[in-house]
Motif scaffolding. Structure first.
Motif, PDB file in Angstrom:
ATOM      1  N   SER A   1      31.586  40.966  39.252  1.00 19.08           N
ATOM      2  CA  SER A   1      32.131  40.017  38.281  1.00 19.08           C
ATOM      3  C   SER A   1      33.458  40.521  37.743  1.00 19.08           C
ATOM      4  N   ASN A   2      34.251  39.586  37.243  1.00 15.70           N
ATOM      5  CA  ASN A   2      35.496  39.959  36.565  1.00 15.70           C
ATOM      6  C   ASN A   2      35.842  38.921  35.508  1.00 15.70           C
ATOM      7  N   ASP A   3      36.857  39.254  34.731  1.00 14.56           N
ATOM      8  CA  ASP A   3      37.360  38.374  33.653  1.00 14.56           C
ATOM      9  C   ASP A   3      36.288  37.874  32.693  1.00 14.56           C
ATOM     10  N   PRO A   4      35.510  38.783  32.067  1.00 15.11           N
ATOM     11  CA  PRO A   4      35.535  40.245  32.170  1.00 15.11           C
ATOM     12  C   PRO A   4      34.499  40.760  33.165  1.00 15.11           C
ATOM     13  N   ASN A   5      34.669  42.034  33.551  1.00 17.90           N
ATOM     14  CA  ASN A   5      33.706  42.687  34.431  1.00 17.90           C
ATOM     15  C   ASN A   5      32.544  43.206  33.585  1.00 17.90           C
TER      16      ASN A   5
END
Length: 923
Positions: A662-666
């Motif tokens: 995941s990212n944005d956020p991790n």
């Protein structure tokens, strides 16, 4: 046209000797008028080869191509069994002189002509097929010879040109009753009268398949032959056991033939028209000569040139509702449409819809601009004023995108689905080319459209940077002129449809349809719901933590300056390296490729373990700095102003094991082993009247190891509910479980988890703070107590070396590119990857299955819980406080039962499900 070269090789291997005999027997005798030489087989061969080359150019995309021949009748098999092929008649007199002419014909087509003394064509084919497979490519064997069916894998197939039929795993099962991996044993038992392979008397293909299916393999069958109930069959198996083993040696194709020509020598090459026509005229093949001259015309010709026959793309920009409705009607009539959304942001929860593209067939696509006109759009772009109003366009598009009778095709459709869900549009049914590629070719590179287009279509797409620019001056999509945007967007839809047409048939043909449908595609809507739901975070908690971290960083900085007796920037690797290895002269420094001293964590950790204070203080400062910048300072900025929640974005095809990232956020990398890392979890909270629920698999990877490697003592310990780490320590160190020293248990725990990741003595020594010698002794003792682990590792590595991939118990495949690399470091890394991927991948598959089942299970139980996050082996939910206990029970039941009915684990799964006021409390 230049010859094709691609990273992913697609090698076509023609069984030339079989082609010769087919051509000879299929056609009436033919002689050359000028001298009466027999040329019927040569004529047939040339026509077959030319048809194959042109058919492939129209329908396939080979990067490498070669024709393989038998060198002579005598091979190494005659040394094994002198009567091998002894009953085969000599070639007809009029065929013998044509053998050399056929080889000349092959060269005239500018195609490699390969043979090797002492070996059959089948052995060379086997060797090259396995070589290209090991490199991550694929091989297509042009033959109908059953002896070659033992080579079939998901990356090696056969094609019978006479029947225009592909031969894959299912066709092998139809022929032999079992899969390709059992063909050798079946042929060893049944024998082959054509090649004079003796086999075992009285046993045919059908019986052989039944016996191998029952006993597993030939050796086991022969060892247990006395158990066979049928008297004659039992007696024959015992009496002719050695004959069966010899037969196995005869039918087993050599995959390590000492070939002199390399696969890279087989790159598809253009036909030299003059050379080919000259040969055909010499042979007096007037009909084929005229055809070649008409087909090839002037210039570069042949396989490489013929592949440039792709359809000319026709793209349209739509500015009125009537035309849009016409495209929608066309899509409905076809029952399939590829589509893509264009937005002004990569964040799907904040993005505004700028346009939609559609493709109804390869080369036919359109773009519907809806929101162009942002700052930066050319003022003279008269098209901006022609755009259909977004509400009117979506009113026309929504029925199509939600129509159950029309299949929607997308690339990373999760993003488009989330964007459109905010416009009250639910996409169904759908297929996703990114997820198809992930199910088919995990481990072979990225699965983005640009790379897939290059790999499968030989097409270089328009890049976003080509129309938007780069850096600070880059435009968002709504600022791009519609004329440029239309080409880019329509191409996206067109390429998506073309990729679908390439990838979809492979799913069934390569046995990956179930993986795609049950583990990939089915998860996408679940992820969309999770991302849209988001999670609430407490800004005040984060602010307090940020302040605390800042104060402690300042204290650490002051302490570091005091120890060093000078001020320096703790965030500067250069200053740190000069201080530690220059001024202070600390030992054990490692230089990077650029010649600078490394200050990576492992280097500083080793220095700290050796008793040096400054590296330890720097590590503490770095840890706090990362938590502050990555989480406590950044998370408040990620709160969506519309929802008041944080919405992470999950990547479904980014890892080689099936795990989500995941990212944005991790949210996957919040450290939970440190107290400070766990504090960040306290900021994840629930809405008023609700509670958070965390459900976590307990030691799932160790449990899967016990199942996969069949570790009886470990399986029993799990079945009895014992402390697995204490049990391991007791087994290894001969220590009673009762009143065990916690340090001894800790060492066993480190080994338990480290072994499945291929931990080295060096790594274990660092982790436990012991000598490398002692660590090696621990690992040796572990393998001695649990020999099944070593056997699993050895078997997995051997399989990966032979096949180029590993698989989970659920069928997820991961290609391991460097498993046969000559570089020991690369090979070692790939071997560790091969060991770990089936375990970590199986754990990922289990939780995916649980996630897919969860919404319906909660609905059935009349519970209103929402799944918010997935982090490794943990799922996080939000539910009404009054439903917490029942929700925990339902979630745990679904997670525990996730493997069944596909896999019935021989160890119990355990799930810890708890409710709490925040994530840390629930966990």
């Amino acid at each position: 046209m230049a010859a094709k070269t691609k990273d992913a090789k697609r090698l076509y291997l023609v069984d030339g000797s079989a082609y010769i005999f087919r051509a000879y027997h299929a056609l009436p005798p033919l002689t050359r008028k000028s001298d009466g030489a027999p040329v019927g087989a040569v004529s047939g061969f040339c026509n077959m080869l030319y048809k194959l080359l042109t058919d492939m150019a129209d329908e396939h995309d080979p990067t490498h191509f070669a024709v393989i021949f038998d060198y002579s009748a005598k091979t190494f098999r005659n040394e094994i069994y002198s009567a091998y092929k002894a009953n085969r008649p000599e070639p007809p007199e009029d065929l013998r002189p044509q053998f050399s002419m056929v080889r000349d014909a092959t060269r005239a087509f500018n195609v490699p002509c390969i043979e090797l003394e002492g070996y059959e064509a089948d052995d060379l084919i086997a060797t090259y097929a396995r070589q290209v497979e090991a490199e991550g490519g694929e091989a297509v064997i042009i033959s109908s010879d059953k002896d070659l069916m033992q080579l079939i894998t998901d990356k090696v197939t056969m094609f019978d040109t006479m029947k225009n039929k592909k031969v894959g795993r299912e066709e092998v099962i139809e022929k032999f009753g079992l899969g390709p991996e059992h063909v050798i044993d079946i042929q060893a038992l049944a024998g082959d009268s054509t090649d004079n392979v003796p086999g075992v008397p009285g046993i045919g293909i059908k019986t052989a398949a039944q016996l191998i299916e029952e006993y597993g393999d030939l050796d086991t069958l022969l060892e247990r032959a006395e158990e066979i109930k049928q008297k004659k069959r039992r007696e024959n198996l015992i009496e002719f056991a050695d004959q069966a083993r010899i037969s196995r040696d005869l039918v087993t194709l050599k995959t390590d033939t000492p070939v002199e020509d390399k696969i890279d020598d087989f790159v598809t090459r253009p036909i030299d028209k003059d050379m080919l026509v000259a040969f055909l005229k010499e042979m007096e093949f007037s009909t084929l000569t005229r055809r070649v001259e008409a087909d090839l015309g002037g210039g570069e010709s042949g396989l490489a040139a013929a592949t440039s026959t792709s359809k000319e793309a026709v793209y349209e920009t739509i500015f009125d509702e009537k035309t849009l409705q016409g495209w929608v009607d066309e899509a409905r009539e076809r029952g399939i449409v590829a589509f893509d959304t264009e937005t002004d942001s990569l964040n799907a929860m904040r993005a505004n819809l700028v346009g939609v593209s559609m493709a109804t067939r390869a080369g036919r696509a359109c773009y519907i601009p809806l929101g162009h006109g942002g700052d930066g759009l050319a003022l003279d772009d008269e098209d901006a004023g022609k755009q259909i109003k977004i509400d009117k366009a979506l009113k026309i598009l929504k029925p199509l995108l939600e129509d159950a009778s029309v299949l929607k095709i997308g690339q990373n459709l999760k993003y488009d689905a989330l964007v459109l869900s905010r416009y009250d549009i639910r996409i169904a049914p759908f297929d996703d080319t990114m997820l198809m590629s992930y199910a088919l070719d995990c481990g072979k590179g990225n699965h983005n459209m640009d790379e897939l287009a290059e790999r499968h279509l030989g097409h270089t797409t328009i890049k976003f940077s080509d129309i938007a620019g780069t850096g600070k001056k880059a435009k968002t999509f709504d600022q791009i002129a519609i004329k440029d945007a239309s080409k880019y967007a329509a191409e996206d839809a067109d390429i998506t449809l073309r990729l679908y047409e390439v990838l979809k048939p492979r799913l069934a043909a390569e046995g990956k349809a179930t993986v795609y449908e049950t583990l990939e595609r089915a998860l996408a809507p679940i992820i969309v719901s999770m991302e849209r739901e988001g999670v609430k975070v407490d800004k005040q908690v984060l602010s307090r933590l940020s302040s605390d971290f800042a104060q402690r960083m300042a204290a650490a900085e002051a302490e570091a300056h005091k120890i060093a007796d000078e001020e320096f920037n703790l965030g500067s690797p250069k200053q740190i390296s000069e201080l530690l290895f220059g001024k202070l002269g600390l030992p054990g420094g490692k230089k990077t490729a650029k010649g600078a001293w490394s200050t990576k964590a492992d280097v500083l950790e080793q220095l700290a373990a050796d008793g040096h204070d400054l590296p330890q203080v720097i590590l503490e400062w770095r840890g706090l700095s990362k938590l502050k910048s990555t989480y406590t300072d950044a998370l408040p900025e990620e709160i969506n102003p519309e929802t008041g929640r944080v919405h992470t974005s999950y990547h479904m095809a980014a890892t080689t094991t099936g795990r989500l990232s995941s990212n944005d956020p991790n949210l996957q990398n919040i450290p939970i082993r440190s107290e400070d890392g766990r504090k960040i979890r306290t900021a994840f909270i629930h809405e008023k009247g609700n509670t958070l629920v965390s459900a976590d698999y307990s030691q799932i990877e160790l449990r899967l190891v016990a199942h996969i490697a069949d570790l009886k003592s470990m399986k029993q310990a799990f079945a009895d509910g014992l402390d697995i780490h204490a049990m391991t320590a007791s087994e290894m160190f001969d220590t009673p479980i009762k009143d065990m020293d916690p340090m001894v248990r800790r060492r066993a725990k480190a080994i338990n988890f480290g072994i499945i990741y291929g931990i080295s003595a060096f790594g274990l020594a660092n982790q436990l703070g012991i000598s490398r010698t002692e660590a090696k002794e621990y690992i040796d003792a572990y393998f001695k107590k649990f020999p099944g682990i070593r056997q699993y590792m050895d078997d997995t590595i051997a399989s990966a070396k032979a096949q180029g991939f590993v698989e989970t118990i659920f069928g997820r495949r991961t290609y391991v590119g460097g498993i046969n690399d000559k570089n020991p470091a690369m090979r070692g890394y790939s071997e560790r990857q091969a060991i770990n991927a089936p375990i970590q991948g199986a754990a990922a598959d289990v939780i995916r299955r649980a996630m897919i089942r969860m919404p319906s299970a909660l609905k059935k139980a009349k519970l209103s819980a929402k799944m918010l996050m997935q982090v490794h082996d943990e799922l996080i939910f939000e539910c009404p406080e009054a439903e917490a206990e029942k929700t925990c029970d339902v979630i745990a039941d679904v997670m525990i039962g996730a493997p069944a009915p596909v896999v019935n684990l021989s160890v119990p799964l355990v799930v810890d499900a708890r409710a709490g006021a925040n994530w840390e409390e629930a966990h």
